[in-house]
Design a protein around this motif. Structure first.
Motif, PDB file in Angstrom:
ATOM      1  N   GLU A 139       0.836  -1.187   0.000  1.00 48.32           N
ATOM      2  CA  GLU A 139       0.000   0.000   0.000  1.00 48.32           C
ATOM      3  C   GLU A 139       0.882   1.253   0.000  1.00 48.32           C
ATOM      4  OE1 GLU A 139      -2.816  -0.036   3.183  1.00 48.32           O
ATOM      5  OE2 GLU A 139      -3.828   1.773   2.478  1.00 48.32           O
ATOM      6  N   LYS A 140       1.992   1.155   0.738  1.00 45.98           N
ATOM      7  CA  LYS A 140       2.916   2.281   0.860  1.00 45.98           C
ATOM      8  C   LYS A 140       3.480   2.677  -0.511  1.00 45.98           C
ATOM      9  CE  LYS A 140       7.130   3.417   3.269  1.00 45.98           C
ATOM     10  NZ  LYS A 140       8.313   2.761   3.841  1.00 45.98           N
ATOM     11  N   LYS A 141       3.891   1.642  -1.245  1.00 44.02           N
ATOM     12  CA  LYS A 141       4.455   1.880  -2.571  1.00 44.02           C
ATOM     13  C   LYS A 141       3.425   2.533  -3.495  1.00 44.02           C
ATOM     14  CE  LYS A 141       6.892  -0.569  -6.197  1.00 44.02           C
ATOM     15  NZ  LYS A 141       8.279  -0.932  -6.301  1.00 44.02           N
ATOM     16  N   ALA A 142       2.202   2.031  -3.432  1.00 46.61           N
ATOM     17  CA  ALA A 142       1.141   2.573  -4.286  1.00 46.61           C
ATOM     18  C   ALA A 142       0.855   4.026  -3.913  1.00 46.61           C
ATOM     19  CB  ALA A 142      -0.123   1.728  -4.157  1.00 46.61           C
ATOM     20  N   LYS A 143       0.826   4.290  -2.605  1.00 44.97           N
ATOM     21  CA  LYS A 143       0.531   5.656  -2.160  1.00 44.97           C
ATOM     22  C   LYS A 143       1.650   6.619  -2.531  1.00 44.97           C
ATOM     23  CE  LYS A 143      -2.908   5.034   1.424  1.00 44.97           C
ATOM     24  NZ  LYS A 143      -3.190   4.832   2.855  1.00 44.97           N
ATOM     25  N   ALA A 144       2.876   6.118  -2.504  1.00 44.69           N
ATOM     26  CA  ALA A 144       4.011   6.959  -2.896  1.00 44.69           C
ATOM     27  C   ALA A 144       3.888   7.351  -4.367  1.00 44.69           C
ATOM     28  CB  ALA A 144       5.318   6.216  -2.642  1.00 44.69           C
ATOM     29  N   ALA A 147       1.269   9.992  -4.677  1.00 41.91           N
ATOM     30  CA  ALA A 147       1.760  11.287  -4.193  1.00 41.91           C
ATOM     31  C   ALA A 147       2.627  11.951  -5.246  1.00 41.91           C
ATOM     32  CB  ALA A 147       2.538  11.090  -2.892  1.00 41.91           C
ATOM     33  N   SER A 148       3.433  11.131  -5.943  1.00 47.02           N
ATOM     34  CA  SER A 148       4.345  11.687  -6.942  1.00 47.02           C
ATOM     35  C   SER A 148       3.608  12.191  -8.182  1.00 47.02           C
ATOM     36  CB  SER A 148       5.376  10.638  -7.345  1.00 47.02           C
ATOM     37  OG  SER A 148       4.782   9.695  -8.221  1.00 47.02           O
ATOM     38  N   LYS A 149       2.348  11.804  -8.340  1.00 43.73           N
ATOM     39  CA  LYS A 149       1.583  12.236  -9.516  1.00 43.73           C
ATOM     40  C   LYS A 149       0.539  13.279  -9.138  1.00 43.73           C
ATOM     41  CE  LYS A 149       3.745   9.269 -12.040  1.00 43.73           C
ATOM     42  NZ  LYS A 149       4.954   9.779 -12.691  1.00 43.73           N
ATOM     43  N   GLY A 150       0.786  14.020  -8.088  1.00 42.75           N
ATOM     44  CA  GLY A 150      -0.142  15.083  -7.706  1.00 42.75           C
ATOM     45  C   GLY A 150      -1.293  14.596  -6.852  1.00 42.75           C
TER      46      GLY A 150
END
Lengths: 206, 270
Positions: A139-144, A147-150
């Protein structure tokens, strides 16, 4: 009629083959899951009437073929989308790695007026599989990535068990409305010089 | 009473087909004339008409059937041997050949034969021609085929439902599509090919003739190639923008629609 409010919302679902795009759409629209979906060839769509903040909308959900071969062909229906739903399978790293390609391809083909602020929503599907033991994307990776795409909104879903599907689509509707042009609400009655009744769905800013 | 009439006309049609097929040399024009009203779903008629008439797989002359089928079926068997082996097996075979040669060369020279890694034929090789490199490229295609075969006619026991017959039928579809993809690297596998193949395989597998049914996989392969050959350019990405590619085909379709139903055409174009 003081304003010509938009009543049609167009949503496009993109993602690798087999991540569950058709299943998510059917779970949301028909509240059903089946193992019997065929591979989607080209594209298909379903509609659903939804209410949001006292307004009624027709949500038009476009389901697409996941194989890359189809991308260069029939992408005309990307145009005029109000929101793009990206789907990956939490048990497949490749489907996650391809999200960048899907996002970029969408922006190129749909060419929205404000690409930096175009609403996307990300769904990590198939969280039910193997009790979560075969999961490879955290989940962390997906959320990162989101976040990087606005700050793309993110939901972990199971089309099979109906987990988070309703919530995700509520968010999709909300985001689809985000870019509704303000001036549209104050547009006076217009004379249709083309003559044909093009329906309210084609009202827009172009 | 209408039902009775329908049954009798169907029986009559089947009899006409059978008569046409029993001629020593099949009259293609006659068979075509019959087929334009539809080929009846009779296990003794449909498989042979499809193979022969529609796809030119069987020759017109009965006397050549056995020979032709034998030839094609053994060719398919060779494709399976050549194209469906895994890379470890290819490497092993190469090593065996080399070590045999070494043994032969080292006779009487005093050198001890030693195992040698076949150059570039290991999983970490970067060589474009390495069997392993090809294998990794192809594995994506194989995965896609696998995903789609599992969801081909999911409502039919014949293809789905977990019986051993269904599983073996799925394996046949997978082999056919994989061999086609390997023989046609410019096209490989495109989603939807499974839907074109499935009815061919289904009809051939249900042929009451035991030897035909047993060879359904190889017959379906060649007939599938025949069906696709009519529009194979549409599948090829490199031809998308050429006059024979899919875009041009779609625009021809659009022009046809415009001519026949302009209102619908306009609705779809906007």
């Amino acid at each position: 009629m003081a304003s010509r409010r938009r009543t049609l919302l167009k949503v496009i679902i993109l993602g690798d083959s087999g991540v569950g795009k058709t299943s998510l759409m059917n779970q949301y629209v028909n509240k059903k899951f089946s193992n019997q979906y065929k591979a989607t060839i080209g594209a298909d769509f379903l509609t659903k009437e939804v209410q949001f903040e006292d307004r009624l909308f027709t949500l038009q959900i476009w389901d697409t073929a996941g194989q890359e071969r189809f991308q260069s062909l029939g992408v005309a229906f990307y145009r005029g989308a109000d929101c793009c739903v990206l789907v990956y399978d939490v048990n497949s790293m490749k489907s996650f790695d391809n999200l960048n390609n899907w996002r970029e391809e969408f922006l190129i083909q749909a060419s929205p007026s404000d690409p930096d602020n175009f609403p996307f929503v990300l769904l990590g599907n198939k969280v039910d599989v193997d009790g979560g033991n075969s999961r490879v994307v955290s989940e962390k990776k997906a959320k990162a990535w989101c976040a990087s795409k606005g700050n793309i909104p993110y939901f972990e879903t199971s089309a099979k068990d109906g987990i988070n599907v309703e919530e995700a689509f509520q968010c999709i509707v909300k985001n689809a409305l985000k870019n509704e042009p303000e001036e549209e609400l104050y547009m006076p009655d217009t004379v249709d010089v083309v003559g044909g009744n093009r329906g309210q769905g084609s009202s827009g800013c172009c | 009473r209408d039902e009775g009439a329908a049954t009798s006309s169907r029986t009559h049609l089947v009899a006409e087909f059978k008569a046409a097929l029993e001629r020593k040399v099949v009259d293609l024009a006659e068979l075509r004339r019959l087929a334009c009203q539809g080929v009846p779903d009779d296990p003794a008629v449909r498989p042979v008409v499809w193979k022969q008439l529609l796809l030119g797989y069987l020759p017109m002359d009965h006397a050549l059937w056995a020979y032709e089928l034998e030839k094609k079926r053994s060719q398919y068997s060779a494709f399976k041997d050549e194209l469906l082996v895994n890379p470890s097996e290819v490497t092993r075979r190469m090593e065996m050949t080399i070590s045999k040669r070494k043994e032969h060369n080292s006779e009487g020279t005093g050198f001890l034969p030693r195992a040698e890694i076949v150059q570039d034929e290991h999983p970490l090789s970067l060589g474009k021609t390495s069997v392993w490199n090809q294998h990794f490229q192809e594995s994506e295609t194989v995965e896609q085929i696998d995903r789609d075969v599992k969801r081909t006619h999911p409502e039919m026991q014949f293809f789905n439902g977990g019986s051993s017959d269904a599983l073996s039928n799925q394996e046949s579809l997978k082999r056919i599509l994989t061999i086609f993809a390997k023989l046609n690297p410019g096209i490989r596998y495109v989603q939807g090919m499974n839907e074109v193949l499935a009815p061919l395989y289904y009809v051939f597998k249900n042929d009451p003739d035991q030897s035909n049914s047993a060879s359904a996989e190889s017959d379906a392969f060649f007939c599938f190639v025949e069906v696709l050959s009519g529009f194979r350019d549409n599948f090829c990405k490199q031809l998308d923008n050429s006059v024979v590619g899919i875009r041009s085909t779609i625009s021809k379709l659009s022009q046809l629609l415009k001519r026949h139903d302009e209102e619908l055409w306009r609705h779809l174009e906007v």
